[in-house]
Design a protein around this motif. Structure first.
Motif, PDB file in Angstrom:
ATOM      1  N   PRO A   1       0.823  -1.231   0.000  1.00 40.03           N
ATOM      2  CA  PRO A   1       0.000   0.000   0.000  1.00 40.03           C
ATOM      3  C   PRO A   1       0.853   1.276   0.000  1.00 40.03           C
ATOM      4  O   PRO A   1       0.541   2.253  -0.707  1.00 40.03           O
ATOM      5  CB  PRO A   1      -0.799  -0.135   1.298  1.00 40.03           C
ATOM      6  CG  PRO A   1      -0.800  -1.576   1.619  1.00 40.03           C
ATOM      7  CD  PRO A   1       0.551  -2.046   1.183  1.00 40.03           C
ATOM      8  N   LEU A   2       1.944   1.261   0.773  1.00 34.66           N
ATOM      9  CA  LEU A   2       2.812   2.433   0.811  1.00 34.66           C
ATOM     10  C   LEU A   2       3.493   2.661  -0.536  1.00 34.66           C
ATOM     11  O   LEU A   2       3.708   3.818  -0.959  1.00 34.66           O
ATOM     12  CB  LEU A   2       3.868   2.266   1.914  1.00 34.66           C
ATOM     13  CG  LEU A   2       3.318   2.155   3.356  1.00 34.66           C
ATOM     14  CD1 LEU A   2       4.466   1.921   4.330  1.00 34.66           C
ATOM     15  CD2 LEU A   2       2.554   3.429   3.722  1.00 34.66           C
ATOM     16  N   LEU A   3       3.854   1.559  -1.213  1.00 36.14           N
ATOM     17  CA  LEU A   3       4.479   1.705  -2.528  1.00 36.14           C
ATOM     18  C   LEU A   3       3.529   2.344  -3.528  1.00 36.14           C
ATOM     19  O   LEU A   3       3.922   3.224  -4.329  1.00 36.14           O
ATOM     20  CB  LEU A   3       4.935   0.335  -3.032  1.00 36.14           C
ATOM     21  CG  LEU A   3       6.099  -0.332  -2.279  1.00 36.14           C
ATOM     22  CD1 LEU A   3       6.352  -1.734  -2.822  1.00 36.14           C
ATOM     23  CD2 LEU A   3       7.356   0.513  -2.411  1.00 36.14           C
ATOM     24  N   ILE A   4       2.265   1.935  -3.486  1.00 32.33           N
ATOM     25  CA  ILE A   4       1.278   2.516  -4.409  1.00 32.33           C
ATOM     26  C   ILE A   4       1.088   4.005  -4.117  1.00 32.33           C
ATOM     27  O   ILE A   4       1.072   4.861  -5.030  1.00 32.33           O
ATOM     28  CB  ILE A   4      -0.042   1.744  -4.306  1.00 32.33           C
ATOM     29  CG1 ILE A   4       0.142   0.308  -4.833  1.00 32.33           C
ATOM     30  CG2 ILE A   4      -1.140   2.463  -5.094  1.00 32.33           C
ATOM     31  CD1 ILE A   4      -1.068  -0.566  -4.679  1.00 32.33           C
ATOM     32  N   ILE A   5       0.964   4.355  -2.833  1.00 29.67           N
ATOM     33  CA  ILE A   5       0.799   5.778  -2.469  1.00 29.67           C
ATOM     34  C   ILE A   5       2.023   6.591  -2.887  1.00 29.67           C
ATOM     35  O   ILE A   5       1.920   7.734  -3.393  1.00 29.67           O
ATOM     36  CB  ILE A   5       0.537   5.904  -0.953  1.00 29.67           C
ATOM     37  CG1 ILE A   5      -0.798   5.248  -0.586  1.00 29.67           C
ATOM     38  CG2 ILE A   5       0.567   7.368  -0.520  1.00 29.67           C
ATOM     39  CD1 ILE A   5      -1.050   5.157   0.898  1.00 29.67           C
ATOM     40  N   GLY A   6       3.207   6.032  -2.701  1.00 31.74           N
ATOM     41  CA  GLY A   6       4.437   6.725  -3.086  1.00 31.74           C
ATOM     42  C   GLY A   6       4.514   6.956  -4.574  1.00 31.74           C
ATOM     43  O   GLY A   6       4.915   8.055  -5.032  1.00 31.74           O
ATOM     44  N   LEU A   7       4.143   5.944  -5.369  1.00 32.37           N
ATOM     45  CA  LEU A   7       4.177   6.112  -6.821  1.00 32.37           C
ATOM     46  C   LEU A   7       3.171   7.165  -7.291  1.00 32.37           C
ATOM     47  O   LEU A   7       3.469   8.001  -8.169  1.00 32.37           O
ATOM     48  CB  LEU A   7       3.888   4.752  -7.496  1.00 32.37           C
ATOM     49  CG  LEU A   7       4.993   3.692  -7.390  1.00 32.37           C
ATOM     50  CD1 LEU A   7       4.512   2.369  -7.969  1.00 32.37           C
ATOM     51  CD2 LEU A   7       6.253   4.155  -8.114  1.00 32.37           C
TER      52      LEU A   7
ATOM     53  N   THR B   1       2.006   9.708  -5.574  1.00 29.30           N
ATOM     54  CA  THR B   1       2.505  11.024  -5.147  1.00 29.30           C
ATOM     55  C   THR B   1       3.639  11.500  -6.034  1.00 29.30           C
ATOM     56  O   THR B   1       3.725  12.686  -6.404  1.00 29.30           O
ATOM     57  CB  THR B   1       2.982  10.943  -3.683  1.00 29.30           C
ATOM     58  OG1 THR B   1       1.908  10.457  -2.870  1.00 29.30           O
ATOM     59  CG2 THR B   1       3.430  12.306  -3.190  1.00 29.30           C
ATOM     60  N   PHE B   2       4.530  10.567  -6.421  1.00 29.16           N
ATOM     61  CA  PHE B   2       5.665  10.934  -7.274  1.00 29.16           C
ATOM     62  C   PHE B   2       5.198  11.466  -8.620  1.00 29.16           C
ATOM     63  O   PHE B   2       5.658  12.521  -9.092  1.00 29.16           O
ATOM     64  CB  PHE B   2       6.558   9.709  -7.451  1.00 29.16           C
ATOM     65  CG  PHE B   2       7.661   9.909  -8.433  1.00 29.16           C
ATOM     66  CD1 PHE B   2       8.783  10.672  -8.107  1.00 29.16           C
ATOM     67  CD2 PHE B   2       7.573   9.366  -9.720  1.00 29.16           C
ATOM     68  CE1 PHE B   2       9.797  10.861  -9.039  1.00 29.16           C
ATOM     69  CE2 PHE B   2       8.585   9.563 -10.630  1.00 29.16           C
ATOM     70  CZ  PHE B   2       9.700  10.307 -10.295  1.00 29.16           C
ATOM     71  N   PHE B   3       4.260  10.733  -9.257  1.00 32.06           N
ATOM     72  CA  PHE B   3       3.784  11.196 -10.565  1.00 32.06           C
ATOM     73  C   PHE B   3       2.986  12.499 -10.460  1.00 32.06           C
ATOM     74  O   PHE B   3       3.059  13.365 -11.347  1.00 32.06           O
ATOM     75  CB  PHE B   3       2.918  10.107 -11.221  1.00 32.06           C
ATOM     76  CG  PHE B   3       3.720   8.951 -11.747  1.00 32.06           C
ATOM     77  CD1 PHE B   3       4.598   9.132 -12.811  1.00 32.06           C
ATOM     78  CD2 PHE B   3       3.610   7.692 -11.179  1.00 32.06           C
ATOM     79  CE1 PHE B   3       5.339   8.073 -13.309  1.00 32.06           C
ATOM     80  CE2 PHE B   3       4.357   6.647 -11.669  1.00 32.06           C
ATOM     81  CZ  PHE B   3       5.216   6.821 -12.730  1.00 32.06           C
ATOM     82  N   PHE B   4       2.259  12.692  -9.376  1.00 30.52           N
ATOM     83  CA  PHE B   4       1.475  13.935  -9.203  1.00 30.52           C
ATOM     84  C   PHE B   4       2.397  15.136  -9.030  1.00 30.52           C
ATOM     85  O   PHE B   4       2.222  16.184  -9.655  1.00 30.52           O
ATOM     86  CB  PHE B   4       0.560  13.778  -7.986  1.00 30.52           C
ATOM     87  CG  PHE B   4      -0.239  15.001  -7.692  1.00 30.52           C
ATOM     88  CD1 PHE B   4      -1.352  15.341  -8.469  1.00 30.52           C
ATOM     89  CD2 PHE B   4       0.131  15.857  -6.660  1.00 30.52           C
ATOM     90  CE1 PHE B   4      -2.085  16.493  -8.191  1.00 30.52           C
ATOM     91  CE2 PHE B   4      -0.590  17.002  -6.381  1.00 30.52           C
ATOM     92  CZ  PHE B   4      -1.708  17.317  -7.132  1.00 30.52           C
ATOM     93  N   VAL B   5       3.445  14.985  -8.202  1.00 27.60           N
ATOM     94  CA  VAL B   5       4.387  16.100  -7.977  1.00 27.60           C
ATOM     95  C   VAL B   5       5.164  16.406  -9.255  1.00 27.60           C
ATOM     96  O   VAL B   5       5.402  17.581  -9.612  1.00 27.60           O
ATOM     97  CB  VAL B   5       5.337  15.742  -6.823  1.00 27.60           C
ATOM     98  CG1 VAL B   5       6.460  16.775  -6.713  1.00 27.60           C
ATOM     99  CG2 VAL B   5       4.564  15.647  -5.517  1.00 27.60           C
TER     100      VAL B   5
END
Length: 283
Positions: free
Chosen positions: A265-271, A273-277
């Motif tokens: 779940p943390l990996l999905i949230i991190g990915l 967030t990365f693409f959004f930023v």
């Protein structure tokens, strides 16, 4: 005159010779009679011995054949190779219709030990025991016990026969004479009690029959081994360290994969967030 004397001398000589020959015949005849008497007495003694032997053999055959005997044996043997000895004893058991009920193997610093129990038909009990002695190297002990259960067996059979007759009478009463509900319930209760007693007696008879039919032989085999003291310290060789290194590397890989799976779940949230930023920075 002289001729007469010679003639009389010849007559006297002939008479003396005749008397001497007659005496010899009588003496030889007496010896022959004594020899016959000795032969008759010896043959008479032989006849008596044969009759005594026959009487002993006839008495030995009067042993009852319907005895119910439970045989058990416990033994301990030393062998050179415990695996080979165990395999040979198993072959002996199978050859005589026996089977091994349980087996326990133990290996320590002093000896290898194998304990197992053989259930063998009673008629082959002595044969199996003698055959086992040909396999082992040293007999430490052999204990054989017998238990006569003939009296108990006959007593249970007699009681069972009586209970079956009583059950048959109760069934007749239940069919013909029980008219009221109370009589029916009372008869059925009696039948239930007698049926439980019959089943108990039948179970005991079956147990005794099996114990008599199959004797129990418990065998302990042991093989002495040369004592080796445990080393106080142990130095790993290069090959041992190499194998341990491969094992540790594989363990790290599995651990890393498991951690990633647990953190999905943390990996999905991190990915996300990365693409959004990144998209905002481009704008």
């Amino acid at each position: 005159m002289k001729a007469m004397r010679v003639k009389n001398g010849l007559k006297i000589s002939v008479i003396i010779m005749f008397i001497f020959m007659y005496g010899c015949k009588q003496s030889s005849y007496k010896e022959f009679v004594m020899a016959d008497a000795v032969e008759v007495s010896e043959s008479y003694e032989i006849v008596e011995e044969k009759e005594m032997t026959y009487k002993l053999n006839s008495n030995q055959t009067n042993v009852p054949l319907n005895l119910k005997i439970i045989k058990t044996a416990s033994s301990r043997y030393k062998v050179k190779n415990i695996v080979t000895a165990t395999r040979r004893i198993k072959i002996i058991a199978q050859k005589h219709g026996a089977y091994i009920s349980d087996l326990r193997f133990q290996n320590d610093l002093y000896k290898k030990e194998n304990r197992f129990t053989i259930k063998v038909p009673q008629k082959y009990f002595d044969t199996v025991m003698d055959s086992v002695n040909t396999v082992v190297d040293f007999v430490e002990y052999e204990n054989i016990t017998t238990k006569d259960v003939t009296e108990e067996y006959i007593d249970i059979e007699t009681r069972l026969k009586t209970k079956l007759e009583v059950k048959a009478r109760y069934e007749t009463i239940l069919r013909k004479n029980a008219k009221t509900v109370e009589d029916i319930l009372l008869t059925e209760d009696k039948l239930r009690i007698i049926q439980e007693e019959i089943e108990s007696a039948q179970g005991r008879l079956k147990y005794l029959t099996n114990k008599v039919a199959f004797s129990t032989i418990q065998i302990d085999l042991y093989e002495p081994v040369e004592y080796k003291a445990e080393p106080e310290t142990y130095t790993k060789t290069f090959w041992d360290e190499t194998k341990q290194g491969f094992a540790n590397g594989w363990w790290y890989i599995k651990s890393f994969v498991v951690v990633l799976i647990n953190l999905w779940p943390l990996l999905i949230i991190g990915l996300v967030t990365f693409f959004f930023v990144r998209k905002r920075l481009k704008k």
